[in-house]
Design an enzyme around this catalytic site. Structure first.
Site, PDB file in Angstrom:
ATOM      1  N   ASP A 173     -15.127  63.802  38.096  1.00 38.92           N
ATOM      2  CA  ASP A 173     -15.425  64.538  39.304  1.00 38.92           C
ATOM      3  C   ASP A 173     -15.771  63.381  40.462  1.00 38.92           C
ATOM      4  OD1 ASP A 173     -16.754  66.240  40.984  1.00 38.92           O
ATOM      5  OD2 ASP A 173     -17.199  67.648  39.101  1.00 38.92           O
ATOM      6  N   SER A 175     -15.502  71.662  43.439  1.00 40.12           N
ATOM      7  CA  SER A 175     -15.183  71.464  42.218  1.00 40.12           C
ATOM      8  C   SER A 175     -14.654  72.540  41.449  1.00 40.12           C
ATOM      9  CB  SER A 175     -16.315  70.899  41.369  1.00 40.12           C
ATOM     10  OG  SER A 175     -16.641  69.563  41.705  1.00 40.12           O
ATOM     11  N   THR A 207     -16.610  72.191  36.938  1.00 35.43           N
ATOM     12  CA  THR A 207     -15.555  71.790  36.189  1.00 35.43           C
ATOM     13  C   THR A 207     -15.419  72.227  34.807  1.00 35.43           C
ATOM     14  OG1 THR A 207     -15.555  69.856  37.827  1.00 35.43           O
ATOM     15  CG2 THR A 207     -14.320  69.702  35.720  1.00 35.43           C
ATOM     16  N   ASP A 241     -19.431  62.044  40.713  1.00 35.42           N
ATOM     17  CA  ASP A 241     -19.496  62.735  41.825  1.00 35.42           C
ATOM     18  C   ASP A 241     -20.882  62.730  42.345  1.00 35.42           C
ATOM     19  OD1 ASP A 241     -18.388  65.199  43.795  1.00 35.42           O
ATOM     20  OD2 ASP A 241     -19.798  66.063  42.465  1.00 35.42           O
ATOM     21  N   HIS A 250     -22.040  61.783  46.174  1.00 31.09           N
ATOM     22  CA  HIS A 250     -22.784  62.814  46.895  1.00 31.09           C
ATOM     23  C   HIS A 250     -24.078  61.857  47.666  1.00 31.09           C
ATOM     24  CE1 HIS A 250     -20.871  66.547  47.012  1.00 31.09           C
ATOM     25  NE2 HIS A 250     -20.808  66.300  45.683  1.00 31.09           N
ATOM     26  N   ASP A 284     -10.820  65.692  40.501  1.00 31.59           N
ATOM     27  CA  ASP A 284     -10.779  66.875  41.266  1.00 31.59           C
ATOM     28  C   ASP A 284     -10.807  66.497  42.660  1.00 31.59           C
ATOM     29  OD1 ASP A 284     -13.447  66.090  41.147  1.00 31.59           O
ATOM     30  OD2 ASP A 284     -14.181  68.080  40.797  1.00 31.59           O
ATOM     31  N   HIS A 285     -11.352  65.682  43.179  1.00 32.59           N
ATOM     32  CA  HIS A 285     -11.596  65.350  44.701  1.00 32.59           C
ATOM     33  C   HIS A 285     -12.299  64.062  44.961  1.00 32.59           C
ATOM     34  CE1 HIS A 285     -15.488  66.191  44.123  1.00 32.59           C
ATOM     35  NE2 HIS A 285     -15.250  67.467  43.550  1.00 32.59           N
TER      36      HIS A 285
END
Length: 496
Positions: free
Chosen positions: A46, A87, A140, A270, A274, A313-314
């Site tokens: 993630d 997500s 997810t 992830d 952030h 996922d990104h």
């Protein structure tokens, strides 16, 4: 010469088209002849884009296992209604092969539930496992077993988990099993899970003791640091269960003659991005890569029956390997001076300091101890020594944090996002000294990389969208390579 140039261009174009047709035909032919995958692994990092992979490799000085896989592709991630995805939308694409809207879980843009590859695997008689380093009902993992209007419907997602019939859930905890935040609670999800045959485990000793034949498992780590998630790798102790340990146990428990499907998410990559904490992100990416190595060890024993796919996922944070202040310089080794994540620093170290009402002079040795940054010395000779303007930046953030004002907005948001200003300022300065920069506290729209090895893995070479990952896996599982809609059962559509 101009005529010759045009002729050459036409010939080159024809040649390229011919080669493309031939290669495409060969790949298609090879895929048609390839046997179906009995054991299927899908690893989702993630927030893990190309920069996260590259930064981790640069920090370790070694090639990641995921980057050494024979098949390597580039994958776009956009959602149905927004270029920069989330997500939920992206995981739904990875799980079901459809584009959907932001925050939707397991449904198309018209709210129609779409069957997931995990559910398809279960229908084939395979065992199914879902592992994540964040809460097991987060976007997810939820996209592989739930069908709800929004990812925030944690209670409905928890109930879906309990009723899924999947064989193994592990990692983080559940955010609303009792339905305290739901407008239409459906009972205690943990009780429902127990009634459906799940053994619930919340400590390392009992978790490591389970063995094949013990039935369905729902397990989480004893210490859930933030948002019911596992602690950041750098904050863990021996009492904590790591993502590689969860993955290894999942393989042990799922292995059977009919095969299995296992999805493993490295969710805290992830979360660290952030917050723009490069060290926390890198160490969690290392842990994610070590989890993939557990699957690779299994693959070596079953090379003709196993497929392993690794993707993101990104991308998150807009991480870049280069910073204006260091020009062409890179000093990734100084990231090793950071001893705690931004989260532990915020929740424990700074929170305790703030209660005692210390001043900036008292904070300096605390920063040096936990992040290695020095408030004396020559920055030109010592990469960890702070320049006057960097000290000023940290001092401004310290004052902002001690004041305890409302969440940052405007220019302050650009500086700190929604995090504790002092924590962000420290990691920003440390990351910049290492030669790393950030552009956002949210996701970005840059493509991610996808890697694969095993049965039919050649189909993951090249450039494609995230929906194609799902349809490729469907095909290699012996299924029709297209989205399939759920025909029975009521979908939880009540908004929270």
């Amino acid at each position: 010469m101009i005529i010759m140039g045009k002729s050459f261009a036409k010939c080159a174009l024809v040649l390229i088209l011919a080669v493309t047709f031939m290669v495409g035909g060969q790949v298609k032919s090879a895929d048609a002849k390839a046997k179906t995958a009995k054991y299927v692994f899908l690893f989702v990092g993630d927030g893990m884009g190309l920069p996260q992979r590259a930064a981790t490799a640069a920090y370790t000085g070694k090639k990641l296992a995921i980057d050494a896989m024979p098949a390597q592709g580039i994958t776009t991630t956009f959602a149905a209604n927004r270029f920069i995805t989330g997500s939920a939308a992206s995981a739904t694409s990875l799980a079901s092969g459809i584009k959907t809207n932001i925050n939707y879980i397991g449904v198309d843009p018209d709210f129609k539930p779409v069957k997931t590859i995990a559910e398809m695997a279960k229908e084939q008689g395979k065992k199914v496992g879902i592992v994540s380093s964040v809460s097991i009902d987060h976007a997810t993992p939820a996209a592989f077993y739930a069908h709800v209007k929004t990812r925030k419907m944690y209670h409905e997602i928890d109930v879906a988990l309990a009723k899924s019939g999947f064989d193994f859930f592990a990692g983080g905890g559940l955010k609303d099993p009792a339905g305290k935040k739901s407008k239409a609670p459906q009972g205690d999800a943990l009780k429902i899970a127990k009634d459906n045959g799940y053994t619930i485990i919340n400590n390392k000793k009992d978790f490591m003791a389970i063995k094949p034949g013990d039935g369905k498992i729902l397990a989480w780590n004893e210490w859930l640091q933030d948002g019911k998630a596992l602690p950041y790798v750098m904050d863990m102790t021996e009492k904590d269960i790591t993502l590689p340990e969860f993955t290894s146990k999942a393989i042990e428990m799922l292995d059977n003659d009919k095969g299995f499907f296992l999805m493993v998410e490295g969710g805290k990559i992830d979360w660290a991005c952030h917050a723009n904490d490069a060290t926390a992100s890198i160490l969690n990416t290392i842990s994610f890569d070590e989890s993939v190595q557990k699957a690779l060890a299994f693959y070596k024993k079953h090379p003709k029956d196993t497929l392993i796919v690794v993707t993101g996922d990104h991308e998150c944070g807009g991480l870049t390997l280069g910073f204006a202040g260091t020009k062409y310089g890179s000093h990734f080794e100084i990231l090793g001076q950071q001893k705690v994540s931004f989260q532990k620093f915020t929740d424990e170290i700074f929170a305790d300091f703030k209660k005692k009402g210390g001043n900036f002079e008292a904070m300096k040795p605390v920063i040096t101890k936990n992040f290695g940054l020095k408030f004396s010395g020559d920055p030109k000779k010592d990469a960890l020594a702070l320049a006057d303007f960097q000290i000023a930046e940290i001092k401004t953030a310290f004052d902002r944090s001690m004041a305890g004002k409302e969440k940052a907005s405007g220019s302050e948001y650009i500086m700190y996002g929604e995090y504790e200003p002092i924590a962000v300022a420290i990691t920003h300065v440390l990351n910049q000294k290492a030669g790393l920069g950030w552009t956002s506290y949210k996701h970005t729209g840059v493509p991610v990389s996808t890697s694969a090895i095993g049965v039919g893995s050649a189909s993951f070479n090249g450039s494609y969208d995230n929906v194609d990952i799902a349809t490729k896996i469907m095909s290699l599982m012996g299924l029709k390579a297209k989205p399939q809609y759920v025909n029975s059962g009521k979908m939880q559509m009540a908004a929270n």
